[in-house]
Design a protein around this motif. Sequence first.
Motif, mmCIF file in Angstrom:
data_model
loop_
_atom_site.group_PDB
_atom_site.id
_atom_site.type_symbol
_atom_site.label_atom_id
_atom_site.label_comp_id
_atom_site.label_asym_id
_atom_site.label_seq_id
_atom_site.Cartn_x
_atom_site.Cartn_y
_atom_site.Cartn_z
ATOM 1 N N TRP A 227 44.875 37.086 42.620
ATOM 2 C CA TRP A 227 45.877 37.415 43.607
ATOM 3 C C TRP A 227 45.181 37.652 44.942
ATOM 4 C CZ3 TRP A 227 50.299 36.197 41.757
ATOM 5 C CH2 TRP A 227 50.712 36.536 40.472
ATOM 6 N N PRO B 198 48.280 48.168 47.104
ATOM 7 C CA PRO B 198 49.166 48.035 45.940
ATOM 8 C C PRO B 198 49.373 49.346 45.179
ATOM 9 C CG PRO B 198 47.046 46.996 45.502
ATOM 10 C CD PRO B 198 47.037 47.407 46.951
ATOM 11 N N ALA C 165 48.188 49.932 39.564
ATOM 12 C CA ALA C 165 48.565 48.561 39.920
ATOM 13 C C ALA C 165 47.348 47.675 40.169
ATOM 14 C CB ALA C 165 49.456 48.578 41.157
ATOM 15 N N GLN C 166 46.356 48.207 40.847
ATOM 16 C CA GLN C 166 45.232 47.342 41.205
ATOM 17 C C GLN C 166 44.465 46.844 40.004
ATOM 18 O OE1 GLN C 166 42.238 47.478 44.301
ATOM 19 N NE2 GLN C 166 43.645 48.742 45.476
ATOM 20 N N GLU C 167 44.557 47.525 38.902
ATOM 21 C CA GLU C 167 43.878 47.079 37.692
ATOM 22 C C GLU C 167 44.828 46.235 36.826
ATOM 23 O OE1 GLU C 167 43.279 50.113 39.042
ATOM 24 O OE2 GLU C 167 41.274 49.451 39.586
ATOM 25 N N GLY C 168 45.978 45.883 37.375
ATOM 26 C CA GLY C 168 46.935 45.071 36.612
ATOM 27 C C GLY C 168 47.856 45.905 35.756
ATOM 28 N N HIS D 133 51.598 39.512 45.009
ATOM 29 C CA HIS D 133 52.326 39.698 43.753
ATOM 30 C C HIS D 133 53.138 40.980 43.776
ATOM 31 C CE1 HIS D 133 49.615 42.778 41.830
ATOM 32 N NE2 HIS D 133 48.814 42.317 42.765
ATOM 33 N N ASN E 74 52.722 42.638 39.362
ATOM 34 C CA ASN E 74 51.799 41.690 38.766
ATOM 35 C C ASN E 74 52.447 40.332 38.512
ATOM 36 O OD1 ASN E 74 49.178 41.183 38.056
ATOM 37 N ND2 ASN E 74 49.457 41.741 35.921
ATOM 38 N N ASP F 289 45.075 40.173 46.672
ATOM 39 C CA ASP F 289 44.414 41.472 46.798
ATOM 40 C C ASP F 289 43.159 41.561 45.937
ATOM 41 O OD1 ASP F 289 45.316 41.771 44.221
ATOM 42 O OD2 ASP F 289 46.903 43.186 44.723
ATOM 43 N N THR G 279 42.826 41.117 42.691
ATOM 44 C CA THR G 279 42.965 41.362 41.260
ATOM 45 C C THR G 279 43.278 40.036 40.558
ATOM 46 O OG1 THR G 279 45.309 41.864 41.474
ATOM 47 C CG2 THR G 279 43.790 43.702 41.603
ATOM 48 N N LEU G 280 42.984 40.053 39.277
ATOM 49 C CA LEU G 280 43.139 38.839 38.484
ATOM 50 C C LEU G 280 44.558 38.766 37.931
ATOM 51 C CD1 LEU G 280 41.071 36.659 37.715
ATOM 52 C CD2 LEU G 280 40.777 37.852 35.539
#
Lengths: 1097, 557
Positions: A575, B377, B299-302, A514, A517, A577, A579-580
């Motif tokens: 994703w 990321p 980024a990794q936490e959205g 992604h 995101n 990696d 993450t959701l």
Amino acid sequence: MKFKLIRQLVLMSQFAIVGFLAQCLTFTFLMAGEVGAQQKQSIEHIYLSLEVEGASIEDVFSKIEGQTAFSFAYKKGILHKKTLLDASFKEESLANMLRFISQNTGLSFKRVDETIQVNKGESFEPLVEELVSVLADVDISGKITDENGEGLPGASVIEKGTTNGITTDLNGQYKINLPENATLVISFVGYKTAEIPIAGRSTIDLQMELDAEQLEEVVVIGYGTQKKVNLTGAVATMDSDKIESRPVTNVSSALQGQMPGVTVVQSSGEPGRDGASIRIRGVGTMNNSNPMVLVDGIESSMDDINPGDIASISVLKDAASAAIYGTRAANGVILITTKRGEAGAPKVSYNGYVGVQRPTFKPEFLGAYEYALLRNEGLVNEGGTPQFSDADLEKIRTGSDPVNFPDTDWLDLLYQGSGAIHSHDLNVSGGTEKSKYLLSLGYFNQKGLNKNTNFDRYNLRFNLDTKISDAFSIGLNTAMSYRDISRPNGDYFVYPHRTPPTISNKFPDGSYNHYLNNNPIALIEEGGRHQTNATHLISQLFGIVTLAEGLTLKGVVATDLNFDDQSKHTKSFLWGDGTLSGNTSLENSIRRTRNITLQAWLNYDKSFGEHQINLLAGTSQEAYTEDYDQLRRINLPNNELTEINAGSNEGVATEGFGVESRLRSFFGRANYSFKDKYLFETNLRMDGSSKLASNNRWGVFPSVSAGWRMSEEAFMQDLSWLSNLKVRASWGKLGNHRIGDYEFIPKIAIGNNYSFFGAVADGVAQVEATNEDLTWETNTSYDIGVDFELFEGRFQFSADYYNRLTEDILTPVPVSGIFGLPAPLVNAGSMRNKGIEFVLGTSAVNGDFRYDLSFNIGFNKNNVVKYDKPDKSGERLKEEGSPWNAYYGYESIGFFQTDEEVLNDPKVAGAPIQKGDLKFKDQNDDGVINGDDRVVIGSSIPGTSYGLNINLGYKNFDLSIFGVGMGDVYGLLNDQVEFPFVNGAKAQTRHLDRWTPETPNARYPITHIDQWHNYEASTFNVRNASYFRIKNLQLGYNLPLPLLESWNISKIRVYLSGENLLTFTGWSDDFDPESPDWAWGNYTPVKSITGGIRVNF
Amino acid sequence: MKTKIYILIAAITVLGWSCSDDFLDVNPKDQLSDATFWQTQEDADLALAGAYGTAKLSAFPNFYRWNERSNAWESGWNINFMDLMTDNGYSQYIWDGVKTAGNGQVNPSDRNMHNFFKYNRIVKYNTFLENIDRVDMEESKKARYKAEVRFLRAYDYFKKVMWYGDVPLVTNSIEDPRDANLGRDPKQEVVDFILKELGEIAGDLPVQNAVQSGGHATRGAALALKARLELYEGMWSDAMADAKSVMDMDVYELYEVGETAYYDMFLPENESLNKENIMAIEHIQNEFPSVMWQHLLPAQEGGWSSINASQSIVDAYETLDGKTIDDPTSGYDADKPFENRDPRLDMTIIHAGSMWNGRYFNPISQFLDEAETVANPDYFTQGSASRSGYNVYKYSKVVPVADLRNGEGNIIVFRLAEMLLTFAEAAIENNQITGEVYDALDRIRTRAGMPVVDRGVYNSQDKMRELVRRERRVELAFEGLRHYDIKRWDIGAEVIPGPLYGTRPGHVDMTTGEVTFTDGDRVVMEERAFFPQRKYLLPIPQSEIDANPNMVQNEGY
């Protein structure tokens, strides 16, 4: 050309009942077809009327004989002289009449061919038998041809003085057996009727002569029809064949290029959402400029109509013809008339096509390596750190690490859908003289250019006309359409145009990568879907009663119901990696609209010698309601559950609103013509609307028009080449009712909530300003036109000049922000549209070759006459003296080439300008560039729109080329595709042609990541968006008749058709000029190739 | 014949349907009518909440241009993002609206900077004050309601003068839009109005902390705003007095629960314990959510890492023994820059090697593994990673992706620590450096885990000024006040122009958290320009200049 149209109407069983007059016109030969068939037809299906009182049986027989081809055979003496009959039959079958007589007299009947044998019956049980023999060989045959020597199908050939006769077949051939001394009467609408004594011949061919007097093409106008030659207003029409022959996905796009002054722009090809915008004679108001659309006289939408159901479309362009629709007509009126049944055996036709769509334009994005280089360059130009190290660049260039340094072509990934379309239309019509029906079924399917986009449309229509009595008939129109659109969620179409090629779509294990995101391909494939299910039901019941000769009353009750369900289901996935992607959610909404119309009008039509009058008076009312509800829950336990109940209570949210509006009207029209030469018409409409305060709500809208058919004058009669010349002039006033509801009522809005003590505190606030004095926008226009026809219609020419002035336009005049509320609407604006329109046409047949060419063009000039405060806040200018929404910006004069220029030349204060940036012209020479240096760049409203139709035929082949174009129109490409890297976008090949010290005359300025100065609207990015495009190219073949006859099929046409195949434009190589303003975010317009077949049984 | 008659009757009925005009009278069913409002206590409650709140942009919150559309009394956006136009941070997305104000590229057509100029809140407040007397309700309650709304109006004008200087002072609703073409009133006049209003209403407002008031304006909030403005205007004695009276209200105390109290006090779960909070923007999920987690989180936490901290703020933190990092005796090691530092650094900024969400935060390694196959990321060049390598930890919290834009966390606008600093600074400027001043600074420093002020070093007005300014920057980082401070201290020319730096490239060992930097070149986020002629003011929106002939643009635009 017109004759052909009419012929086709009759023959192809796409029979267009263009109102009542058309019905009358065609009546003649329908009857003829029927009487000819009497010899074979069952007496159950032979209808006649009989009214006797105290009549002898013999009298009744002779009355029946007088009306039919039958004779009664009986022994004298079996008829009781004293039996007297009372009978009153209206359009009753002969069989039933005989049964009636049998019951009342004890006689029995046996029909043998054209004889009815009468016997004494055994009982009073009605006894009627039938025995039809095969007819003997025919005596007379021949071919009836038109003025060009082509077979004329559907002409009636009747024995003079009788009702015996037949109609010609598709080749104009007929066969009939008749007495030797009989005389043939041959007739066809539009031609002079011929009488030919048989005189012993067995073959009689005839070339028919045109009859200009009889040629009365009829067009649909408001609350009625009018002979085309007697029109005094500007009405453009389009017949069903123009729609049927093209694989259009919706009706609005079928209108494109067909009529001068009707500008159609189709800016998207998205399945189910590709409706075009239509402007009639320019943009008439600062508000909603959509024309009014009526289907069979009831205001409706054209989105849901099955194109195959349409018999004709009329566009009322000037105030004179549209005034009868008062406050809704200011932007023109589009009248759509659907097909109706005709008497006769059921006619079945099928039209189907399959095809495939591709984007019209496809931008060419840089591959990963060039992208990375250019991006680094941009970053360095702005003093930043390069994003890609030399090692990274090497990996990208060699492709050695496709996981982390891929070269992804996102557009290729996007366009993985089949883009297939197919359409099927089945149409059955028929009936008796008393009751006629048309039943049509349509199915259309379109797949997206991307995966998981699908559009299904189902259409069902049933139109019925029934005569209850001679004076009273009723009709029913019902149509159901169901649209089912399924597409991915979110901006899946935008992001493939933005996501860099250096981002991979998937990891080797198949999981998605992604970027910000977001991954548009994951959205398409896994992100859930957005489902739209739209049901549209129209039902209309009407009754027509003839109160006296020429005086009819028509009443209509109609409901138009729309149910628009939407469901947005968002799935959640991981994703690559880990993450959701987000949480699951479900958002359901339903929008319901209901429009109930009641109408009644009286029509009086009468001729007194050379005077002809037509009067109309009526009333109507409409009640419209719209309700919208939306609900949402989040955190559904998994991706498979798609109902609201599955969601968590925590995320529950609801929303809803409703509006209501009503309109009540009174209207009238008077038509007067003298000697069919001098034509006058006047209309008056009074409308009251709930959208305005009670003291302002009623408006009166009059119009007058006149025409002079000069070609009918004695002094013109010598000009044999001139078949028609008419001049017309009109004036009228219209209103515009398309404003918001409740605008005049001071309101306090609910839902301005806050939180106190951790709980919701409901709040209210005034968030809108109101103006209680709102009144109608009015549109005053005049039109002067001339129609020519030369050489018996072979050349046609029309021209119109119009001038429309819209005043009291409701507009929020920009107010100082200190007012604190959005500007209230005030009747403050006025604008003028003036223009000229031309139509040119010619057609001819030369042996096996035929052609039909037409060209139409409209020039329009829009000008804002009054606008209290100029609005220069954006790139569209709203100011007196300029076209509405004209592009407004700087004049770009190249680039800053040296540091000295950057230092010394006029520039925008604070702008981070360096060498290679765009340089704007200092219009007022004050040494700085600011808002005062902006100029009008060009109009966003097309100044010219035109259409070109070329139809060629050779034997059974036909080829048509249809082109449309627009001129004098400008567009601004979104800066996110016009420039590289803006707001996270990527770059296109053309961006390589950029300013560097070595390439000072490049096309693009120095590469930046973000530099607002260059993106300002200027002559650099606002460009002429004129185009000409081959809208449709079609090759057709009609299977030869002998073959068809052996299959018992009357017509098979196969065709290959291409839409939007070629576009000529200087606008852009990468984006479609038909959607210049939305080029970046929209689903692209499409081109298509389809193959189709049309079969008439 | 009969049918004909029926039809005639039917037709006549249709034609002659009732001509009463009622048919055309329809009213909205989802909004209140102005004519019937302003009667009961409930009406007053609705209008009061409406004064604080905003129209739901949609039931389904959309972040984009959220701030621009909101007309709530204050927005977290204006707090959390505002430090990005200063040397404290960097806004990586231009559409968030502060980037251009930070780098000097802001211009009058820059729509994102128009929010503060809007008078939509002023209309709500003026309408409320003009109509509240029509309501029949308890007088004392009515007096409090009025005082609350006058507070909100004063707050809004405070922001207007800070951002635009001279602004039209409108205290009555404007009926006719044509009367809205007002010129600018001198800033001093507006400031006087604000101070007078705050002085007048304080008595009508209760003495409560934010927990007790549930989010309503209080006497503490009124005096805190008054003290803040007086400090900004150099009214030292007044600022001291008002800050002191807030400090002396026995409802407030510094939040000192646990080791990480300084971080914890901004978390939603501690809101009910936080007596340091004077007034906050009160968010609630779904109805009035905060969107800040989306912008803050890595980024990794959205998250989108919209809010990046700069190297400059990282360097502002003292070492643990109370020395600045340029002091050779501080023990600061440029290769171990995050060790031995003011604990507030770790509680304000997520940096390389920070323990965050159960892992070592790593914005400086391109790959997460030695074989260089797993892309990172959070790497500073990646899509939604912080460009500087620093995310902001204050207000950040690991939450489900679903809640990123649907947050319940309140955003504090006034808290006791600011009053302590206000008191200290005003006293220092007034040269009344008493024990109370040291005490105020000590309270803040000890709560954070820092030593008390070294009385030996900080023994002059100049040294104390230096200390209080640094203390203020550090303590209140990313709470939206830095811009005002730069402005009133007039240090823009020193701290704004030039390259804005972030982290040094390097490597984080993902198992030990050990950070090694590879070379000395710091990441440069952008080049900034400073225009002294602008006097730290934003441009008046071009739309206003166009619409209002009496409006004059600020200098330098």
